[in-house]
Write an enzyme that holds these catalytic residues in place. Structure first.
Site, mmCIF file in Angstrom:
data_model
loop_
_atom_site.group_PDB
_atom_site.id
_atom_site.type_symbol
_atom_site.label_atom_id
_atom_site.label_comp_id
_atom_site.label_asym_id
_atom_site.label_seq_id
_atom_site.Cartn_x
_atom_site.Cartn_y
_atom_site.Cartn_z
ATOM 1 N N ASP A 157 0.810 -1.097 0.055
ATOM 2 C CA ASP A 157 -0.156 -0.040 -0.113
ATOM 3 C C ASP A 157 0.886 1.136 0.067
ATOM 4 O O ASP A 157 1.860 1.254 0.666
ATOM 5 C CB ASP A 157 -0.780 0.003 1.355
ATOM 6 N N GLU B 181 1.630 -0.030 -5.134
ATOM 7 C CA GLU B 181 0.941 1.532 -5.439
ATOM 8 C C GLU B 181 2.023 2.360 -5.489
ATOM 9 O O GLU B 181 2.741 2.544 -4.530
ATOM 10 C CB GLU B 181 0.067 1.864 -4.527
#
Ligand code: CA
Length: 677
Positions: free
Chosen positions: A356, A385
């Protein structure tokens, strides 16, 4: 992440950061620079070990003035039955204590004295088992948590990461709806139940995954998170879980008994085993970039100030948008991330990690993570990400950004290029994209098709989100059109195609996913899209009830034709390596776009995969996408073509018939795929 910023927004942050020159070239702010020379400790006995000589504690806390261990009989109530004074080892910054007994069944907390005061109790940062709500560490014998056959358990072997097909799911979404037919609703055990079906007889749960053909499930956060009260499960609270509390223990609300520390460990392992037995790998969503709490986090309670980043004035910096960010550029935090992922890979046989807000971490840390994990199992897939949700003191060139992915061998990033170009921008529900009739996205879709690698026919200056070929290999790119964040594909199509019949939306859904699954790179899909799952238009459902989030399995009967299309799309990709090339050079050589002037005929892309690309049995594959709301015609070279996809139908066994080429017309919102020997 409960909210997401595109790399274009990140670019704005970066520009602002550069102008303000917050981001110093040596990464640390003036406040954090004092930690660079801290003593660190790399031993594998941090916090708790049990062996034949007893139970041993070692807490890393260089600035503590004193430290103690509280031993409890219970996981969350009562006072300590024993308090151990810890002894300081200045060279390593650690504090130790031991007892000669094996304290299995007991619980523990640490406490440090800092600035003259005893801080609150904490289970530390390394608790591998915890009591209910994760407030106390639990002393259990991990060897006794292994399911039968665990020694021989193994996830799927992955030769190239472009072979992976990711299915992103939340435990509750998959099983909570009454139509799931699953007994252990919302639990790890849901995916261990074979033979489950909907009231209309369609397969659900793990049998559904097998039927669909995906290679890996990516489970939303499954470490112990903060938001759901595990003592009150009858409330059935929902959360995505991007609020980390104990990074090395499973979440209690997904177990059948959060008060028994071994149960969650056993049940998560059983889930992994069941998926592995079905040939499916398990990817964990990991959120080392921030903690749920600031001063109350386990990081702050063990080594105040160290694990989080700060601005020069000592305020928490907040590149996560959640109140804080962690400091991977400091050695003890870097090793923490590496060792924590290694622990999950070793102890739980995890097959991949999705980071993340990965750009909060530095590229050096991510490279070490990938290198260390691949020593354990070369099939482990690492991706994340490649953006942040705010500015950071970490220098831009050090961030694990999408734009820096070529500095990270063995790591992939999500391509927001394809995502936003195909279905319309995520920030505007009504915005359309290439697959729903909006012109001007053709070049950005092509960036996705070539997995952001250098290609002589792709003009990156026309890219909406990226202006250069940032990936040096297709194995660095994850292509997708939707995930847990933002509107589901179904909701996006309903909002952006409002007024059109549902059959047009289904056509657009098929086209959008055909683009994803035929593109180079690794395809990724969100659970339930294959049966036109929606979230009733809620774009940020991180704490919405099950009535919004749970997949209604009756959809599988209603949208069976769509499901069959997805299934065939996955089967096509698996059967044909041309869609899964492994180098930028191969893509530049074998993937050839047909010349189309997108100012005259927008929403039309055509290309060939030539000369048995990547060892494919097909000599040439012609792929054409018509994203317009009207039919469009292309001229295909004359020859003996097998029809693989046309007008919303797909089959790669010849059952759709043949074509001699020439002028061929595509229905609105549809793909044409042809193949010849
Ligand atoms: Ca929890």
């Amino acid at each position: 992440m409960k909210f997401i910023f595109s790399s274009t927004m990140t670019a704005a942050f970066l520009a602002a950061a550069a102008m303000l020159s917050h981001a110093t070239s040596d990464a640390q702010s003036r406040y954090d620079a004092r930690f660079i020379d801290y003593p660190t400790y790399s031993g594998d006995d941090l916090e708790l070990t049990v062996d034949n000589s007893g139970t041993h504690f070692r807490l890393w806390s260089p600035e503590a003035q004193d430290a103690r261990v509280n031993i409890y009989d219970n996981g969350h109530t009562g006072s300590p039955s024993l308090v151990l004074t810890m002894h300081h080892d200045a060279a390593t910054g650690t504090w130790t204590a031991s007892v000669p007994e094996k304290l299995y069944g007991k619980f523990y907390t640490f406490q440090i004295k800092w600035n003259g005061e005893w801080k609150n109790e904490t289970p530390g940062v390394w608790a591998k088992a915890v009591g209910v709500n994760g407030k106390r560490g639990a002393i259990i014998d991990l060897a006794k948590t292994d399911p039968e056959g665990w020694d021989n358990d193994k996830g799927p072997v992955v030769n190239n990461f472009s072979d992976v097909i990711v299915y992103e799911m939340h435990h509750r979404d998959m099983s909570m709806h009454p139509s799931s037919g699953i007994a252990n609703k919302g639990k790890f055990l849901a995916l261990t139940e074979a033979g489950t079906s909907s009231p209309l007889g369609e397969k659900t749960g793990i049998d559904h995954l097998k039927e669909l053909g995906v290679t890996h499930v990516h489970i939303l956060p499954s470490y112990d998170y903060n938001s759901v009260d595990e003592t009150n499960l009858q409330d059935n609270t929902y959360n995505w879980g991007y609020d980390p509390q104990n990074y090395n223990s499973p979440e209690g609300s997904y177990s059948t008994n959060p008060s028994d520390p071994a149960t969650r460990v056993k049940e998560m392992k059983k889930m992994v085993k069941a998926l592995h037995d079905a040939g499916i790998g398990v990817i964990m969503d990991v959120v080392y970039n921030h903690t749920a709490e600031n001063d109350g986090s386990n990081f702050e309670l063990t080594a105040p100030g160290y694990y989080h980043r700060h601005w020069d004035d000592g305020r928490y910096s907040d590149a996560s948008g959640c109140g804080n960010e962690t400091a991977s550029d400091l050695r003890q935090m870097q090793e923490y991330i590496i060792n924590s992922t290694k622990y999950w890979a070793d102890e739980y046989h995890i097959d991949g990690f999705r980071f993340d807000l990965m750009a909060i971490h530095d590229t050096e840390t991510m490279n070490k993570v990938a290198q260390e994990l691949k020593k354990i199992n070369p099939s482990i897939f690492v991706y994340g990400e490649g953006w942040t949700a705010g500015d950071s003191p970490l220098a831009i060139e050090k961030r694990a950004l999408k734009e820096n992915v070529s500095k990270m061998d063995g790591i992939a990033v999500f391509s927001d290029d394809l995502r936003d170009a195909v279905k319309g921008h995520y920030t505007d529900a009504k915005d359309r994209g290439f697959a729903t009739g909006k012109p001007g996205n053709e070049e950005t879709v092509k960036i996705g098709i070539v997995a952001a690698t250098p290609h002589p026919q792709v003009d990156y200056s026309k890219g909406n989100n990226s202006k250069f070929a940032y990936a040096k290999s297709p194995e660095m790119i994850v292509n997708y059109v939707s995930c847990h964040d933002d509107l589901t594909l179904t909701d996006k199509l309903r909002k952006s195609m409002e007024g059109e019949p549902e059959e047009n939306m289904i056509d657009a859904a098929k086209l959008a996913q055909t683009i994803v699954f035929t593109s180079q790179g690794t395809p990724f899909m969100f659970a339930g899209e294959e049966i036109f799952r929606d979230k009733q238009g809620v774009h940020n459902s991180y704490k919405s009830p099950d009535s919004i989030n749970a997949i209604n399995w009756e959809n599988k009967s209603k949208y069976r034709e769509l499901f069959d299309y997805y299934k065939e799309l996955i089967a096509l990709r698996k059967a044909h390596p041309a869609f899964r090339m492994t180098s930028a050079e191969d893509i530049a050589r074998h993937l050839v776009f047909d010349k189309i002037d997108s100012t005259k005929t927008p929403n039309l892309i055509s290309y060939s995969l030539k000369d048995n690309a990547n060892g494919d049995s097909w000599k040439e594959i012609k792929v054409v996408f018509n994203g317009a709301s009207h039919p469009q015609t292309v001229t295909v070279p004359k020859g003996k073509w097998m029809i693989v996809a046309k007008d919303g139908k797909m089959a790669h066994d010849g059952s759709l018939g043949a074509s001699a080429g020439g002028k061929m017309t595509l229905a609105p919102y549809s793909a044409l795929i042809l193949a010849r020997q």
